[in-house]
Enzyme design. Structure first.
Site, short mmCIF file in Angstrom:
data_model
loop_
_atom_site.label_atom_id
_atom_site.label_comp_id
_atom_site.label_asym_id
_atom_site.label_seq_id
_atom_site.Cartn_x
_atom_site.Cartn_y
_atom_site.Cartn_z
N GLU A 168 45.69 6.14 49.60
CA GLU A 168 44.19 5.80 49.44
C GLU A 168 43.82 4.51 49.70
O GLU A 168 42.92 4.08 50.17
CB GLU A 168 43.56 6.67 48.38
CG GLU A 168 42.30 6.74 48.31
CD GLU A 168 41.74 7.65 46.77
OE1 GLU A 168 40.59 7.71 46.71
OE2 GLU A 168 42.72 8.27 46.25
N GLY A 208 35.70 9.12 41.51
CA GLY A 208 35.60 9.85 40.31
C GLY A 208 36.57 9.93 39.44
O GLY A 208 36.50 9.80 37.88
N THR A 211 41.03 4.81 40.41
CA THR A 211 40.68 3.38 41.22
C THR A 211 41.77 2.66 41.80
O THR A 211 42.90 2.95 41.41
CB THR A 211 40.05 2.60 40.03
OG1 THR A 211 39.47 1.40 40.62
CG2 THR A 211 41.04 2.33 38.81
N GLN A 212 41.48 2.12 42.82
CA GLN A 212 42.54 1.52 43.51
C GLN A 212 42.38 -0.20 43.75
O GLN A 212 41.05 -0.36 44.02
CB GLN A 212 43.14 2.13 44.99
CG GLN A 212 43.56 3.27 44.76
CD GLN A 212 42.59 4.33 44.38
OE1 GLN A 212 42.92 5.35 43.68
NE2 GLN A 212 41.37 4.52 44.99
#
Length: 495
Positions: A168, A208, A211-212
């Site tokens: 992602e 939601g 986090t990246q």
């Protein structure tokens, strides 16, 4: 016997028409040169199945690829009605049915003959990652339901799977750098070229549930588990990326609530410092029971409604948010973010999108304001009474109470990544880059096109402009002389 004037005129016009016609034929057959006609346009569909909702993105590119990668543009973005597919645990079949509306809209933009060649993929992110950990059987049922629907559609369905957090983040890195022309760009001479000066942009993504952070560091990446490599447009890339599950906006605020419940005790109302003073709400048991990110020790037994009272105290709110992180685990370590996670020193500009952008856009903080201004703005917002906040933002009651906590959470997370007052101006809070929506889907499709066979341009024949002009002149002359011969034959009086 001598010919009459009528016969002489007719034969002269007929001869001129024959000569002109033969000239046109010679120009077509002899002077034509081989050319390559443009390749067909190809299409690809990607479903982004996030924790809160699903979106469809339709992409298109020319089949004659540049250095084994397609030059892609976005043709459609469609938000699927309903929640994320991980929410359909009570009726997995509805997860598949929910996709049909946007899929039909996309197919309407693709020529019908190309439907069977349109590569289609569904990627599920953190919501399904959490569900898979909690109940693998339910997660498989939901993926089977979406697979059944997409397999029965007229597209070339490649599969539905749960993406890793590393995928992602790294595909989002590709998306932004491609959209900004950092991987390939269109030159003034009309060709796609690689930029002479390469300055990659880092990405900060918040959904939601996770986090990246992804960027190209200055030095080699020491922890190979955080490294992703690509080959795009003839060049190799090595990207640092890490995903923090349960540190997305919704998951983090749920964990915050659970921690406050534990501090308040089982029977008393929960005093929430991140909610505005005067705010009161009664939450159902699902507020704690519905998240895999909340430890079982925080879940109330038996389940009961929660009465939550806002106190509007940003200092206490910030202290409660910081308790969600383990900053002490990185004490004395230069290449560490938080929770003991390896991270090289930050480098270059960063694009912050998704809930980073949505939170700061609401607070009007997307214009590169200094960190001090950002802090002051958020604290002043948190201290405003609820009645004034409600009056200032009519129609936004659903999410309005959460922006104080979200703003302070974004600040804490970014400082955990290593951003300071000096490096804060290097962050751009954006929803789009280069006119396309930011996310992992375009990056995935760019990477995917390396696996789709290129089509060579179709051979054809064409003339130069001068030969084409001469051909047109002689063609007009041929038609004129034929018409003249016909007029002589029909209209010239008999002698």
């Amino acid at each position: 016997m001598s010919l009459s004037w009528k016969e002489r005129a007719f034969l002269a016009l007929l001869g001129a028409a024959t000569a002109s016609g033969l000239t046109v034929l010679i120009l077509i057959l002899v002077e034509a040169s081989s050319v390559l006609l443009p390749a067909d346009t190809k299409f690809g569909i990607v479903f982004d199945a996030g924790s809160s909702h699903t979106s469809l993105f339709l992409y298109q590119w020319q089949a004659d690829k540049k250095n084994n990668s397609g030059v892609i543009s976005q043709a459609l973005a469609c938000r699927v009605e309903g929640p994320g597919i991980s929410s359909y645990t009570s009726d997995p079949t509805q997860a598949g049915e929910s996709l049909k509306g946007c899929l039909g809209e996309a197919l309407g933009l693709i020529p019908k003959a190309q439907h069977p060649d349109t590569a289609t993929f569904l990627g599920a992110t953190a919501g399904m990652r959490l569900l898979s950990q909690k109940n693998g059987s339910l997660a498989r049922d939901i993926l089977a339901a979406v697979t059944r629907v997409l397999s029965q559609s007229p597209v070339d369905f490649w599969g539905a799977e749960i993406l890793t957090g590393q995928d992602e983040g790294s595909f989002a890195w590709i998306t932004i750098n491609y959209a900004l022309g950092r991987l390939v760009k269109y030159s003034s001479s009309g060709e796609w070229i690689q930029p002479a000066e390469w300055a990659p942009v880092g990405v900060l993504d918040m959904g939601g549930a996770s986090t990246q952070i992804s960027f190209v560091p200055m030095a080699p990446i020491l922890d190979q588990s955080t490294q992703t490599t690509f080959r795009l447009y003839g060049r190799n890339y090595s990207v640092y990326t890490h995903s923090y599950l349960c540190y997305g906006r919704d998951a983090a605020l749920g964990r915050l609530l659970a921690a406050l419940v534990q501090q308040s005790g089982p029977q008393r109302p929960v005093h929430h410092p991140c909610y505005h003073s005067g705010y009161q709400v009664v939450l159902p048991p699902a507020a704690l029971h519905g998240s895999s990110c909340i430890p079982s020790s925080a879940v109330l037994e038996p389940p009961r409604n929660l009465t939550v009272l806002g106190t509007g105290n940003p200092a206490a709110c910030l202290a409660a948010i910081r308790a969600l992180f383990n900053f002490s685990s990185c004490a004395g370590q230069r290449e560490c973010a938080f929770n003991g996670v390896y991270q090289p020193p930050l480098r270059g500009r960063f694009y912050a999108f998704s809930d980073f952008y949505h939170t700061f856009s609401f607070l009007n903080l997307t214009s590169r304001q200094p960190l001090g201004t950002v802090n002051t703005t958020i604290w002043e917002f948190c201290q405003r009474p609820w009645r004034l906040v409600e009056a200032s933002y009519p129609g936004q009651e659903r999410w309005l109470c959460s922006f104080c906590a979200a703003g302070l959470y974004v600040l804490t997370l970014l400082q955990g990544y290593g951003f300071s007052a000096d490096t804060w101006p290097s962050i751009d809070f954006e929803e789009q880059a280069g006119g396309v929506d930011i996310g992992w889907t375009l990056g995935y499709m760019l990477n995917l096109t390396g696996m789709i066979p290129a089509e060579a341009p179709a051979p054809g024949r064409a003339q130069s402009y001068g030969v084409w002009t001469a051909g047109v002149v002689f063609l007009v002359l041929t038609i004129g002389t034929v018409l003249g011969a016909g007029a002589v034959q029909l209209l010239w009086p008999q002698e």
